[in-house]
Design a protein around this motif. Structure first.
Motif, short mmCIF file in Angstrom:
data_model
loop_
_atom_site.label_atom_id
_atom_site.label_comp_id
_atom_site.label_asym_id
_atom_site.label_seq_id
_atom_site.Cartn_x
_atom_site.Cartn_y
_atom_site.Cartn_z
N ALA A 56 33.44 166.15 50.45
CA ALA A 56 32.29 166.39 49.79
C ALA A 56 31.95 165.38 48.59
O ALA A 56 30.95 164.84 48.42
N ALA A 57 32.93 165.07 48.04
CA ALA A 57 33.10 164.36 46.84
C ALA A 57 32.67 162.85 47.27
O ALA A 57 31.77 162.24 46.86
N LEU A 58 33.35 162.44 48.35
CA LEU A 58 33.19 161.05 48.91
C LEU A 58 31.77 160.73 49.22
O LEU A 58 31.16 159.71 49.12
N VAL A 59 31.21 162.00 49.90
CA VAL A 59 30.00 161.70 50.78
C VAL A 59 28.84 161.72 49.46
O VAL A 59 27.98 160.88 49.51
N ALA A 60 29.20 162.63 48.45
CA ALA A 60 28.24 162.71 47.27
C ALA A 60 28.15 161.42 46.64
O ALA A 60 27.26 160.87 45.98
N GLY A 61 29.48 160.56 46.62
CA GLY A 61 29.30 159.35 45.88
C GLY A 61 28.84 158.36 46.84
O GLY A 61 28.58 157.38 46.26
N GLY A 62 28.45 158.48 48.02
CA GLY A 62 27.67 157.75 48.78
C GLY A 62 28.72 156.94 49.95
O GLY A 62 28.21 155.73 50.61
N ALA A 63 30.25 157.37 50.14
CA ALA A 63 31.15 156.82 51.13
C ALA A 63 30.31 157.38 52.36
O ALA A 63 30.01 158.50 52.75
N ARG A 64 30.69 156.39 53.27
CA ARG A 64 30.36 156.69 54.68
C ARG A 64 31.72 156.52 55.53
O ARG A 64 31.58 157.13 56.86
N CYS A 65 32.78 156.02 55.11
CA CYS A 65 34.07 156.24 56.11
C CYS A 65 34.99 156.37 55.14
O CYS A 65 34.94 156.20 53.90
N ALA A 66 36.32 156.56 55.85
CA ALA A 66 37.29 156.93 54.97
C ALA A 66 38.68 156.73 55.94
O ALA A 66 38.65 157.04 57.04
N GLU A 67 39.80 156.36 55.38
CA GLU A 67 41.03 156.16 56.18
C GLU A 67 42.16 157.15 55.60
O GLU A 67 42.35 157.05 54.28
N VAL A 68 42.59 158.05 56.19
CA VAL A 68 43.51 159.28 56.02
C VAL A 68 44.87 158.43 56.48
O VAL A 68 45.26 158.39 57.57
N ASP A 106 50.81 167.29 56.41
CA ASP A 106 49.32 167.91 56.70
C ASP A 106 48.06 166.74 57.03
O ASP A 106 47.01 167.32 57.36
N ALA A 107 48.32 165.68 57.45
CA ALA A 107 47.87 164.59 57.96
C ALA A 107 46.79 165.10 58.96
O ALA A 107 45.62 164.71 58.93
N GLU A 108 47.24 165.63 60.03
CA GLU A 108 46.42 166.12 61.08
C GLU A 108 45.56 167.16 60.45
O GLU A 108 44.18 167.05 61.06
N GLN A 109 46.03 168.11 59.95
CA GLN A 109 44.93 169.19 59.33
C GLN A 109 43.95 168.50 58.38
O GLN A 109 42.62 168.87 58.49
N VAL A 110 44.30 167.46 57.73
CA VAL A 110 43.42 166.77 56.76
C VAL A 110 42.43 166.11 57.56
O VAL A 110 41.20 165.99 57.22
N LEU A 111 42.71 165.38 58.52
CA LEU A 111 41.81 164.52 59.26
C LEU A 111 40.64 165.52 60.11
O LEU A 111 39.52 165.31 60.04
N LYS A 112 41.21 166.66 60.53
CA LYS A 112 40.50 167.55 61.37
C LYS A 112 39.40 168.11 60.20
O LYS A 112 38.10 168.11 60.57
N ALA A 113 39.72 168.50 59.07
CA ALA A 113 38.77 169.02 58.09
C ALA A 113 37.80 167.90 57.50
O ALA A 113 36.60 168.24 57.48
N MET A 114 38.48 166.76 57.43
CA MET A 114 37.48 165.72 56.74
C MET A 114 36.37 165.46 58.08
O MET A 114 35.19 164.90 57.71
N ALA A 115 36.87 165.26 59.04
CA ALA A 115 36.17 164.75 60.33
C ALA A 115 35.24 165.79 60.72
O ALA A 115 33.71 165.49 61.22
N ALA A 116 35.32 167.07 60.27
CA ALA A 116 34.43 168.16 60.57
C ALA A 116 33.42 168.34 59.38
O ALA A 116 32.51 169.05 59.77
N HIS A 117 33.59 167.67 58.27
CA HIS A 117 32.28 167.78 57.07
C HIS A 117 31.22 167.37 57.58
O HIS A 117 30.23 167.92 57.09
N GLY A 118 31.10 166.21 58.31
CA GLY A 118 29.84 165.56 58.53
C GLY A 118 29.63 164.51 57.47
O GLY A 118 29.94 164.60 56.27
N GLY A 119 29.06 163.35 57.91
CA GLY A 119 28.47 162.30 56.84
C GLY A 119 29.68 161.36 56.45
O GLY A 119 29.52 160.47 56.01
#
Length: 211
Positions: A33-45, A51-64
């Protein structure tokens, strides 16, 4: 379509790639949410925490946010990362089996190179977009330019030791597709839960990376 085109399509023109090492899946959603609010459109985890897989799932599900997996060392990790929602895969070095697995999975792969020999291996394998890593310890822009000169077909995602003060210099290079950096969301930010600061630093970096 080349790997450069594939990656550019997945990143939708974004040239700033926050590189995230997230030790706790509980912070994944507010981080996204913070990255998207700052204008980011992509990220590398990075795929080097439990917890990398869970992090990926949660961030991918966020949208945007288009999320990829970094520090992928094996084909099995690539498979798990894509299953968790990774839209692209990044490796610190070149591994033919990882490249083959990513092609089988239908996702762009960005292997790391540090020398002309490694870049030649990547190009011979049909990969024209590579991660220059670790960019700053290797010599930064001087090294990037030296590698780009004899290999005009190569495109780079420099990562490693790059801070906000160097972002625009790297992005000014014609051979650079995007720049990876971790200064926007460090481990200290995540430990403190300082998502407002992550949003602020991301917004500053996005502004610097604008054409």
């Amino acid at each position: 379509m080349s790997d450069t085109d594939d990656l550019a399509c997945v990143l939708a023109g974004a040239r700033l790639m926050p590189v995230l090492t997230v030790p706790d899946a509980d912070v994944a959603a507010p981080l996204a949410a913070a990255l998207v609010a700052g204008g980011a459109r992509c990220a590398e985890v990075t795929f080097r925490t439990p917890d990398a897989e869970q992090v990926l799932k949660a961030m991918a599900a966020h949208g945007g946010l288009t999320v990829g997996a970094g520090t992928v060392l094996t084909p099995e990790q690539a498979e798990r990362a894509v299953a968790a929602g990774a839209r692209f895969v990044v490796s610190p070095g070149f591994d033919g089996d990882v490249v083959a697995k990513c092609r089988e999975l239908g996702v762009p792969v960005v292997p790391g190179v540090a020398t002309a020999t490694e870049l030649m291996r990547a190009l011979r394998a049909g990969v024209d977009t590579v991660k220059l890593f670790p960019a700053e310890p290797l010599g930064g822009l001087r090294t990037l330019r030296a590698l780009a000169a004899p290999f005009p077909q190569a495109r780079f995602v420099p990562t490693g030791g790059i801070g906000a003060d160097r972002l625009t210099d790297y992005l000014a290079e014609p051979a650079v597709v995007a720049v990876g950096g971790s200064w926007m969301a460090t481990s200290a930010h995540l430990e403190r839960g300082d998502f407002d600061e992550i949003r602020r630093l991301t917004a500053e970096a996005v502004e610097r990376s604008a054409p």
